[in-house]
Design an enzyme around this catalytic site. Structure first.
Site, PDB file in Angstrom:
ATOM      1  N   LYS A 173     -32.646  22.948 -10.903  1.00  0.00           N
ATOM      2  CA  LYS A 173     -33.462  21.736 -10.332  1.00  0.00           C
ATOM      3  C   LYS A 173     -32.553  21.533  -8.985  1.00  0.00           C
ATOM      4  O   LYS A 173     -31.292  20.880  -9.150  1.00  0.00           O
ATOM      5  CB  LYS A 173     -33.467  20.915 -11.358  1.00  0.00           C
ATOM      6  CG  LYS A 173     -33.184  19.232 -11.247  1.00  0.00           C
ATOM      7  CD  LYS A 173     -34.291  18.582 -10.485  1.00  0.00           C
ATOM      8  CE  LYS A 173     -33.699  17.249  -9.822  1.00  0.00           C
ATOM      9  NZ  LYS A 173     -33.671  17.059  -8.367  1.00  0.00           N
ATOM     10  N   GLU A 248     -19.223  19.153 -11.816  1.00  0.00           N
ATOM     11  CA  GLU A 248     -18.368  19.064 -10.726  1.00  0.00           C
ATOM     12  C   GLU A 248     -18.758  17.846  -9.861  1.00  0.00           C
ATOM     13  O   GLU A 248     -19.919  17.743  -9.690  1.00  0.00           O
ATOM     14  CB  GLU A 248     -18.412  20.162  -9.558  1.00  0.00           C
ATOM     15  CG  GLU A 248     -17.508  21.365 -10.274  1.00  0.00           C
ATOM     16  CD  GLU A 248     -16.165  21.110 -10.439  1.00  0.00           C
ATOM     17  OE1 GLU A 248     -15.625  20.219  -9.833  1.00  0.00           O
ATOM     18  OE2 GLU A 248     -15.537  21.914 -11.173  1.00  0.00           O
ATOM     19  N   CYS A 282     -17.625  17.220  -0.947  1.00  0.00           N
ATOM     20  CA  CYS A 282     -16.997  16.683  -2.043  1.00  0.00           C
ATOM     21  C   CYS A 282     -15.365  16.679  -1.689  1.00  0.00           C
ATOM     22  O   CYS A 282     -14.559  16.084  -2.442  1.00  0.00           O
ATOM     23  CB  CYS A 282     -17.364  17.342  -3.146  1.00  0.00           C
ATOM     24  SG  CYS A 282     -17.269  19.083  -3.090  1.00  0.00           S
ATOM     25  N   GLU A 383     -15.122   6.413  -4.008  1.00  0.00           N
ATOM     26  CA  GLU A 383     -16.006   7.472  -2.920  1.00  0.00           C
ATOM     27  C   GLU A 383     -17.014   6.903  -2.053  1.00  0.00           C
ATOM     28  O   GLU A 383     -17.728   6.082  -2.525  1.00  0.00           O
ATOM     29  CB  GLU A 383     -16.617   8.575  -3.873  1.00  0.00           C
ATOM     30  CG  GLU A 383     -16.941   9.748  -3.094  1.00  0.00           C
ATOM     31  CD  GLU A 383     -17.643  10.936  -3.765  1.00  0.00           C
ATOM     32  OE1 GLU A 383     -18.543  10.474  -4.656  1.00  0.00           O
ATOM     33  OE2 GLU A 383     -17.308  12.158  -3.567  1.00  0.00           O
TER      34      GLU A 383
HETATM   35  P1  NAP Z   1     -26.556  12.896  -7.572  1.00  0.00           P
HETATM   36  O1  NAP Z   1     -27.286  11.567  -7.201  1.00  0.00           O
HETATM   37  O2  NAP Z   1     -25.797  12.675  -8.934  1.00  0.00           O
HETATM   38  O3  NAP Z   1     -27.806  14.144  -7.583  1.00  0.00           O
HETATM   39  C1  NAP Z   1     -27.223  15.425  -8.039  1.00  0.00           C
HETATM   40  C2  NAP Z   1     -28.363  16.057  -8.777  1.00  0.00           C
HETATM   41  O4  NAP Z   1     -28.552  15.396  -9.927  1.00  0.00           O
HETATM   42  C3  NAP Z   1     -29.428  15.919  -7.901  1.00  0.00           C
HETATM   43  O5  NAP Z   1     -30.539  17.025  -8.240  1.00  0.00           O
HETATM   44  C4  NAP Z   1     -30.424  14.810  -8.551  1.00  0.00           C
HETATM   45  O6  NAP Z   1     -31.568  14.792  -8.427  1.00  0.00           O
HETATM   46  C5  NAP Z   1     -29.946  14.993 -10.004  1.00  0.00           C
HETATM   47  N1  NAP Z   1     -30.259  14.095 -11.141  1.00  0.00           N
HETATM   48  C6  NAP Z   1     -30.290  12.683 -10.781  1.00  0.00           C
HETATM   49  N2  NAP Z   1     -30.590  11.972 -11.897  1.00  0.00           N
HETATM   50  C7  NAP Z   1     -30.482  12.766 -12.965  1.00  0.00           C
HETATM   51  C8  NAP Z   1     -30.408  12.767 -14.136  1.00  0.00           C
HETATM   52  N3  NAP Z   1     -30.768  11.531 -14.853  1.00  0.00           N
HETATM   53  N4  NAP Z   1     -30.369  13.995 -15.092  1.00  0.00           N
HETATM   54  C9  NAP Z   1     -29.992  15.226 -14.413  1.00  0.00           C
HETATM   55  N5  NAP Z   1     -30.080  15.279 -12.921  1.00  0.00           N
HETATM   56  C10 NAP Z   1     -30.167  14.141 -12.268  1.00  0.00           C
HETATM   57  O7  NAP Z   1     -25.561  13.417  -6.329  1.00  0.00           O
HETATM   58  P2  NAP Z   1     -25.937  13.497  -5.024  1.00  0.00           P
HETATM   59  O8  NAP Z   1     -26.039  12.260  -4.437  1.00  0.00           O
HETATM   60  O9  NAP Z   1     -26.831  14.544  -4.769  1.00  0.00           O
HETATM   61  O10 NAP Z   1     -24.474  14.575  -4.299  1.00  0.00           O
HETATM   62  C11 NAP Z   1     -23.538  13.542  -4.091  1.00  0.00           C
HETATM   63  C12 NAP Z   1     -22.464  13.807  -5.126  1.00  0.00           C
HETATM   64  O11 NAP Z   1     -22.167  14.882  -5.405  1.00  0.00           O
HETATM   65  C13 NAP Z   1     -21.176  13.190  -4.587  1.00  0.00           C
HETATM   66  O12 NAP Z   1     -20.465  12.196  -5.538  1.00  0.00           O
HETATM   67  C14 NAP Z   1     -20.246  14.310  -4.359  1.00  0.00           C
HETATM   68  O13 NAP Z   1     -18.702  14.086  -4.360  1.00  0.00           O
HETATM   69  C15 NAP Z   1     -20.667  15.284  -5.429  1.00  0.00           C
HETATM   70  N6  NAP Z   1     -20.520  16.538  -5.106  1.00  0.00           N
HETATM   71  C16 NAP Z   1     -19.372  17.440  -5.882  1.00  0.00           C
HETATM   72  C17 NAP Z   1     -19.156  18.397  -5.573  1.00  0.00           C
HETATM   73  C18 NAP Z   1     -18.135  19.154  -6.592  1.00  0.00           C
HETATM   74  O14 NAP Z   1     -17.976  20.457  -6.582  1.00  0.00           O
HETATM   75  N7  NAP Z   1     -17.315  18.468  -6.975  1.00  0.00           N
HETATM   76  C19 NAP Z   1     -19.736  19.296  -4.557  1.00  0.00           C
HETATM   77  C20 NAP Z   1     -20.775  18.544  -4.009  1.00  0.00           C
HETATM   78  C21 NAP Z   1     -21.051  17.287  -4.244  1.00  0.00           C
HETATM   79  P3  NAP Z   1     -32.459  13.823  -7.365  1.00  0.00           P
HETATM   80  O15 NAP Z   1     -31.976  14.511  -6.110  1.00  0.00           O
HETATM   81  O16 NAP Z   1     -33.890  14.282  -7.598  1.00  0.00           O
HETATM   82  O17 NAP Z   1     -32.058  12.441  -7.685  1.00  0.00           O
END
Ligand code: NAP
Length: 481
Positions: A173, A248, A282, A383
């Site tokens: 997904k 992560e 990240c 963040e």
């Molecule tokens: P996000 O909003 O948490 O979304 C991540 C994924 O989860 C997307 O595919 C999103 O789908 C999905 N999602 C949303 N609601 C969900 C639910 N209830 N159940 C399961 N999945 C769900 O994060 P983002 O804005 O895409 O990414 C930014 C964040 O990622 C930052 O906090 C960054 O630090 C973190 N990040 C961490 C790493 C690491 O390795 N630690 C690497 C990269 C990024 P939708 O897009 O359809 O909402």
């Protein structure tokens, strides 16, 4: 005409009437593609297909699975220029950054293809006569992979490749803001001959599909990368079913700059880690913790270097910083800049949205530097995930270590110093999963374990040989002969 990208379930491209737009954040008038909006039923179908495909895939020889991953890498390599340009258009990062990421995805597939011929188990001597003891790796089953938009190719690659080489089948997904790069990998797996049901791809709303994944009976594990908020929710839901889970999540990464550092390279490393990829990594540096003796000179140099960064459409040559990924993200960045203004004072540079000329069609923001930020300030705690740097003053090395660690997150961390003893002190005491010395805090490779500590991460590490620990289990055998 705008292309439509279907979901991929049980080896078929599955259309649905409802779609959502994947827009270019540098020019929101441009629709890069329309994606079929997956439903909870699609996730259920995908999980069933993955379950049906499991017996044949998990018993195929490791090298044979590896051959499919090698072919996938070759297909992506042939489409290299196209896939990189699409990434810039859907996510906004500059074309050189996108090329670097696609190259990394290709390398990840080749690296894990090789694991198919190694797949290390264990063999140890028994205390008993003529007893042979060994442990084999076996797959865990159907795995759900949920990925964010900021590395829209590399993160799907570093989950898909180890999951598949271990013999698992998957449901992916991708993030709604940038699903095309992951779709291209799935297309390459299809063209490479992955048997039907082994890989399934469902795009659409995270809330709906996330719940459906957690509810999907055949699922045995979820690997998630994204925000702490969603990761923590998933953790709670997954633990009700005892799903294996890997998370992560976010960070608030420090770079310590000591007075003995190579000054110019420290400035370059901090600006690179804070601003490149629009701060949407990240592992980006969001706190520079600078020793008193060089503090004022360092702030001035970082501001001068930051002001020279060129912001614009990442497809154009000479651009350093692309747009934020979408409206939500730019609003978050501007909200934190305003909080910074109130709590800290006017930023030393940047701090506003860019709307001049064609920039008005995208989500562009000036790279922003705040100085004299205190530990209690919001922009030193939370963040932001944008090109905003908080510079903080430290009395000495000990004070810098304390400030760096005094945070709930623990993803990446960096130090700039020429002092060997302090380097080792730092290596042993820094509370983060990824450390760099005299390099930017961001910019890791795929051959070593990747992941954080504290509230940034949960579960086994990703990437390198360590990735096998999440995607496989052991079967232990005692054999008398
Ligand atoms: P996000 O909003 O948490 O979304 C991540 C994924 O989860 C997307 O595919 C999103 O789908 C999905 N999602 C949303 N609601 C969900 C639910 N209830 N159940 C399961 N999945 C769900 O994060 P983002 O804005 O895409 O990414 C930014 C964040 O990622 C930052 O906090 C960054 O630090 C973190 N990040 C961490 C790493 C690491 O390795 N630690 C690497 C990269 C990024 P939708 O897009 O359809 O909402």
């Amino acid at each position: 005409m705008t292309p439509t990208f279907a979901n991929y379930i049980n080896g078929e491209w599955v259309e649905r009437p409802e779609t959502f737009d994947n827009r270019n954040p540098a020019n929101t008038e441009e629709v890069v593609g329309r994606f079929v909006k997956g439903t909870a039923q699609d996730i259920a179908d995908a999980a069933s297909a993955a379950s049906a495909a499991l017996p044949a895939w998990s018993t195929m020889s490791g090298p044979a699975r590896g051959n499919i991953l090698y072919k996938t890498a070759d297909i992506l390599d042939r489409k290299f220029e196209q896939v990189a340009a699409e990434m810039t258009r859907e996510e906004g990062k500059t074309l050189p950054e996108a090329k670097g990421e696609v190259r990394r995805s290709i390398n990840i597939f080749r690296y894990f293809a090789g694991e198919g011929s190694r797949m290390p188990g264990m063999l140890v001597p028994s205390e008993r006569d003529r007893v042979h003891m060994f442990a084999l790796r076996k797959p865990i089953g159907v795995v759900g992979l949920v990925t964010p938009w900021n590395f829209p190719s590399a993160i799907p690659a570093w989950k898909l490749a180890p999951a598949l080489i271990c013999g698992n089948t998957v449901v992916v997904k991708p993030a709604s803001a940038a699903p095309l790069s992951a779709w291209r990998i799935v297309e390459a797996l299809h063209e490479a001959g992955a048997p039907k049901g082994v890989v399934n791809f469902v795009a659409g709303s995270g809330g709906t599909l996330g719940q459906a994944l957690v509810d999907a009976k055949p699922l045995k594990a979820i690997s998630f990368t994204g925000s702490c908020e969603i990761g923590n929710w998933l953790h709670n839901e997954a633990s009700k079913r005892r799903l294996r889970i890997q998370l992560e999540m976010g960070g608030k990464n420090p770079t310590i700059v000591l007075a003995d550092a190579d000054f110019n390279s420290a400035v370059e490393n901090v600006v690179n880690a804070a601003m490149f990829s629009t701060g949407q990594k990240c592992t980006a540096t969001s706190r520079a913790i600078v020793e008193n003796g060089i503090y004022d000179r360092f702030v001035a140099a970082v501001v001068e270097r930051t002001k020279k960064l060129k912001v614009g459409d990442g497809m154009q040559a000479g651009i350093d910083i692309g747009p934020c990924v979408d409206q939500d993200q730019i609003e978050t960045v501007l909200k934190y800049v305003e909080i910074g203004r109130k709590e800290v004072g006017e930023p030393k540079c940047g701090g506003r949205r860019l709307t001049e000329g064609s920039l008005g069609k995208g989500y562009f923001v000036e790279p922003t530097v705040f100085a004299d930020v205190q530990e209690s300030h919001t922009i030193a705690q939370e963040e932001i995930f944008g090109p905003v740097l908080a510079i903080m003053r430290a009395k000495d090395f000990e004070d810098a270590m304390r400030i760096a660690n005094n945070i709930p997150f623990g993803l990446s961390s960096s130090i700039q110093t020429t002092n060997l003893s302090r380097t080792f002190e730092y290596i042993y005491r820094a509370e983060a999963g990824l450390l760099t010395v005299n390099l930017p805090s961001a910019g890791v490779e795929y051959q070593l374990p990747f992941g954080g500590t504290k509230e940034s991460s949960f579960g086994p590490k990703e990437q390198g040989a360590a990735a096998l620990e999440f995607y496989s289990d052991y079967k232990t055998i005692y054999l008398k002969y």
